[in-house]
Scaffold this motif. Structure first.
Motif, PDB file in Angstrom:
ATOM      1  N   ARG A 103      -3.086  -7.299 -12.808  1.00  0.00           N
ATOM      2  CA  ARG A 103      -2.636  -5.960 -12.429  1.00  0.00           C
ATOM      3  C   ARG A 103      -1.842  -5.406 -13.596  1.00  0.00           C
ATOM      4  N   THR A 129      -4.528  -1.709 -10.049  1.00  0.00           N
ATOM      5  CA  THR A 129      -4.966  -2.968  -9.460  1.00  0.00           C
ATOM      6  C   THR A 129      -6.454  -2.842  -9.144  1.00  0.00           C
ATOM      7  N   GLU A 194     -10.156  -5.517  -3.521  1.00  0.00           N
ATOM      8  CA  GLU A 194      -8.836  -6.104  -3.300  1.00  0.00           C
ATOM      9  C   GLU A 194      -8.558  -6.136  -1.803  1.00  0.00           C
ATOM     10  N   SER A 216      -9.730  -9.735  -5.129  1.00  0.00           N
ATOM     11  CA  SER A 216      -8.431 -10.401  -5.242  1.00  0.00           C
ATOM     12  C   SER A 216      -7.629 -10.200  -3.961  1.00  0.00           C
ATOM     13  N   THR A 218      -3.908  -9.839  -2.219  1.00  0.00           N
ATOM     14  CA  THR A 218      -2.518  -9.500  -2.482  1.00  0.00           C
ATOM     15  C   THR A 218      -1.716  -9.650  -1.191  1.00  0.00           C
ATOM     16  N   TYR A 268       1.349   0.096   0.061  1.00  0.00           N
ATOM     17  CA  TYR A 268       0.875  -0.434  -1.221  1.00  0.00           C
ATOM     18  C   TYR A 268       0.581   0.705  -2.197  1.00  0.00           C
TER      19      TYR A 268
END
Length: 894
Positions: A103, A129, A194, A216, A218, A268
């Motif tokens: 990131r 990100t 993500e 990914s 988070t 976020y």
């Protein structure tokens, strides 16, 4: 721009590992490391002049990841690692860092360095990100870039979905005992870049998500500002964002976990992409019950979006179906393929639109001409709303929106309900089209602080500044000729540099002719440079006016961009209508080019296909002309046992049936002479063989896991295609499993195509009236066979494996020996099928050893041990260790 354009350095010194708690000594590095300490888990890039630079550990990371030079900067006697990339190509480098799982926070200059007093003010303007990318250079124009939040609640699980690049924001809830498994299926379908999960979620779920998709993960803290957030806080966050009194208008007033998931996304984005929140002005709910369920096995086996082997996109359903002409349409087509509809009415409305475009080639051609080359309206307006669009983006948006009236004209008089509805949704705020056209130059520069953005006549003050600058430049431009004539110095030149501004240059040979009003400013090797009071006066006019004009242009551009951003919700609605038109026109174009027909879609429970073809194999032309086949699945034909040799086309037949059903339920025409499709709730597939060594699963274990999924979840409305069940173990075991699976599917009542080499299964047709036998016809010519690739009624008692081996080039002596062994094995297996039928329930224990003729008569202890092994629970490593133990045992025995 090449990778050599990175931060220049005179040394590639090896820098010692740098302490993570370094705070910086000089003002610049203190500014960097203070900000860096506030942003754990990200790489910080700080704008310094024409570069974005990183220091300390971050410099070491980007130097390694980007393969650029690692240098250093002095910081009060300490050598700090440093690396950087040019600001004008930073997106390309960020894309590479994102692809490697990092990131990146961008710390930009928030004041003009020319007017800064002391250290230039800087702040983090965004954190990039995988799920919050907005730049075209980092995105696939034909795929959504989803950020997904997953919350496991009781009694429901919640999913929040956003594509920041298009402004799409969705939520759903999944209930029931299998909500966790279905949540994972939904995440796999969405293929997010993500995934957000709340703090405290069990590690098992995180690992399951990582195994499900490549995005990914988070973990988001449940507290904000030191306070633990609650479901009430989540609801209030959504209400504040949308500025509403309730969530009823979005269809999620009663949601719980779904609201928590959406709030997770908003929190976020507030931390990473504050500007991105501006165009997320609506929330839509959807239900996983609206679409046919396609698990990861089905998507993989049917090669919907990616091929199982080599060959690229053209060997997928998406590749052969995609005739879309806009990025928006390309993304929507991909979604439709993964979301076949379950409502007959919605399917038929799409079909009616496709049929009208098929029958009206002029309308279809005019529509496609207008769509061809259209800019990506969704992402252009989203960048404007996020404050990231440049002038070229706004021009591209305007040019795209200018086509809408003509598209509406083409659709005027359309008969289908869907086309009329889409035509009515093409109106957008005309003032933004007019304002962009009136304000922005047709071919503006990419940069926003270079001038040349705004058209003449848009702003009186700007025109005045430009006139002053132009007059002064005109004087300076004429000055060279005027002074040459006045002084008689033919080589006299007027020049400019950033240090001294404008100057008059006279070679040393002509210094005697220099007038008295020239003031010496600089001496060079061959000449002297002078200024005059009048020249400096005009210089001030030029530079002052230009500087003011550029600043004013920038402010005017921001005003236009802000207005475009305000209109984002309306423009996004238009973009989605354009995307639907593009996909429907694509369906029509494909139907015309490749002889697809409109299928009848109904609520019944039967599938009848005449002359069906595999859309991908037909297009890429493997093995010559594709041989069409029929398929009939109804109350009397529930399970078809399909036998035939390898390479005869059994697998293709299975897949083509499933693909035709899927195409029908997305509203497309299908490759067949005719088709009648009863709505299917799920397509299950068990095709091919592959292992998953990373998870310790053998080929057979994967096969059995996928089979178990089918048996546990199929319904009477499902379509199941099975290819070679039980081939991963010994013959009797495999046959037993295949027989039992077939019987179980008969009890479920699902529509099943069962391809097998176990011709013993043909006996099932004598036991169950709904089971029918079919075979792929072949023609024998001596030792050779010819594949006719035609499905005909009846079973077969031959697999032709040895003939295929011969054709593949297996040595003749091996082929002949195989024939001898086959005769022996066939004698040894006589009566097995009768035993299975007589048992009524299961295959009896083996009465003689199938491979007796291949081994010595006395049984070895290792054989007993081998027979007792449960290979389905062994990992590859355990299997290798067991084999090694046997090897040592045999060696000692000798």
């Amino acid at each position: 721009m090449s990778d050599s354009d990175v931060l220049p350095t005179s040394e590639k010194a090896t820098v010692e590992p740098f302490p993570s708690n370094y705070v910086g000594r000089t003002p610049l590095l203190k500014q960097y490391f203070t900000t860096r300490s506030e942003r754990p888990g990200v790489i910080l890039l700080m704008r310094v002049g024409d570069f974005f630079e990183a220091y300390g550990e971050d410099a070491e990371i980007i130097a390694h990841e980007l393969q650029i030079a690692l240098t250093g900067r002095d910081d009060g006697g300490v050598r700090v690692p440093m690396a950087g990339v040019p600001y004008h190509s930073v997106e390309r480098y960020i894309a590479r860092l994102i692809a490697r799982g990092h990131r990146v926070a961008l710390m930009d200059q928030v004041e003009d360095p020319r007017f800064a007093k002391g250290l230039v003010k800087r702040k983090v303007t965004r954190v990039v990100t995988p799920g919050t990318v907005l730049e075209d250079a980092m995105l696939d124009s034909r795929s959504n870039n989803y950020l997904v939040a997953a919350v496991i609640g009781d009694p429901v699980a919640g999913v929040g979905v956003v594509d920041v690049s298009t402004g799409e924001f969705l939520t759903t809830e999944i209930e029931g005992e299998r909500r966790k498994e279905r949540l994972l299926e939904e995440i796999a379908r969405l293929e997010p870049a993500e995934i957000l999960v709340p703090e405290g979620v069990d590690a098992e779920l995180i690992e399951a998500i990582k195994a499900t998709c490549t995005g990914s993960v988070t973990v988001m803290p449940r507290s904000e500002g030191g306070q633990r957030s609650t479901s009430t806080d989540s609801r209030q966050l959504l209400l504040a964002h949308f500025q509403t009194q309730s969530l009823r208008g979005f269809g999620c007033e009663e949601y719980t976990a779904g609201i928590d998931a959406c709030a997770l996304i908003l929190r976020y984005l507030r931390q990473t992409q504050m500007g991105a929140l501006a165009h997320i002005r609506s929330l839509a709910t959807y239900s996983t019950e609206e679409f046919m369920t396609l698990d990861s096995a089905a998507r993989r086996h049917l090669e919907l979006l990616a091929p199982m082997g080599d060959g690229g996109r053209q060997r997928t359903l998406l590749g052969v179906l995609d005739e879309t002409l806009t990025p928006m349409g390309g993304r929507l087509l991909k979604r439709w393929i993964e979301e076949p509809l379950l409502e007959v009415g919605r399917i038929q409305r799409r079909q009616e639109a496709v049929e009208e475009l098929v029958r009206d080639p002029i309308r279809r051609g005019d529509l496609r001409d207008l769509l061809r080359g259209m800019g990506d309206i969704e992402r252009l307006v989203s960048r404007a709303a996020a404050g990231l669009a440049n002038a070229r983006d706004l021009v591209a948006l305007r040019n795209a929106l200018l086509r809408l009236p003509n598209i509406a004209t083409v659709l005027a008089g359309a008969r289908s309900e869907k086309l009329r509805d889409l035509a009515s949704r093409l109106a957008c705020p005309l003032d933004i089209v007019e304002r962009i056209g009136r304000a922005i130059q047709d071919d503006p520069p990419a940069g926003l602080r270079e001038g040349g953005l705004i058209r003449p006549g848009y702003h009186a003050e700007l025109d005045k500044l430009r006139a002053v600058s132009a007059d002064a430049k005109g004087y300076i431009a004429n000055l060279e000729a005027t002074e040459r004539e006045r002084t008689g110095i033919a080589s006299l030149k007027v020049g400019y540099n950033a240090v001294f501004g404008y100057y008059i240059e006279v070679t040393k040979a002509n210094l005697s002719k220099v007038p008295s009003n020239y003031l010496r400013k600089q001496t060079t090797v061959n000449a002297e440079r002078y200024i005059t009071p009048e020249l400096k006066e005009y210089e001030a006019l030029v530079l002052g006016a230009e500087e003011k004009a550029i600043e004013l242009e920038y402010e005017l551009f921001l005003g236009v961009r802000e207005r475009v951003g305000e209109a984002a919700p309306e423009v996004l609605a238009v973009a989605r209508a354009v995307a639907e038109l593009d996909v429907l026109a694509s369906f029509a174009e494909t139907a015309v080019r490749h002889r697809y027909v409109r299928p009848e879609v109904h609520e019944g429970d039967s599938i009848h296909i005449l002359g069906g073809r595999h859309p991908v194999i037909e297009r890429i032309g493997l093995g010559g002309d594709y041989i069409p086949n029929d398929c009939h699945l109804d109350e009397e034909n529930r399970l078809l046992i399909i036998t035939g040799p390898n390479m005869s086309g059994k697998s293709s037949y299975l897949r083509q049936t499933a693909l035709i059903v899927l195409l029908a339920q997305i509203g497309s025409f299908v490759p067949a002479d005719s088709a009648s499709i009863g709505i299917v709730d799920r397509i299950f597939t068990r095709v091919g063989a592959h292992d998953e060594l990373a998870s310790g699963q053998s080929t057979f274990m994967v096969e059995m896991s996928e089979t178990a999924n089918i048996l546990n979840n199929a319904t009477a409305r499902s379509l199941v295609i099975l290819d070679e069940i039980g081939r991963g173990t010994s013959t009797y075991d495999g046959l037993s499993i295949a027989w039992a699976v077939a019987e179980y599917l008969v009890q479920i009542g699902c529509k099943t195509l069962f391809a097998t080499h176990y011709h013993h299964l043909n006996e099932l047709a004598n036991r169950y009236p709904v089971v029918k036998n079919f075979r792929v016809a072949v023609r024998e010519q001596g030792e050779h066979i010819i594949w006719l690739r035609k499905l005909v009624p009846g079973g077969t008692d031959k697999s032709y494996g040895i003939q295929v081996a011969r054709m593949a080039g297996v040595p003749l002596e091996v082929v002949e020996r195989a024939k001898e062994i086959l005769k022996s094995l066939e004698k040894g297996s006589a009566g097995v099928t009768r035993d299975i039928v007589d048992s009524g329930q299961q295959v009896p224990e083996r009465k003689q050893k199938l491979q007796l003729t291949l081994f010595e008569p006395e049984r070895h202890p290792i054989l007993e041990e081998l027979e007792a092994l449960d290979i389905t629970t062994m990992t590859p490593m355990e299997a290798l260790m067991k084999i090694e133990a046997w090897r040592r045992q045999l060696k000692q025995g000798r």
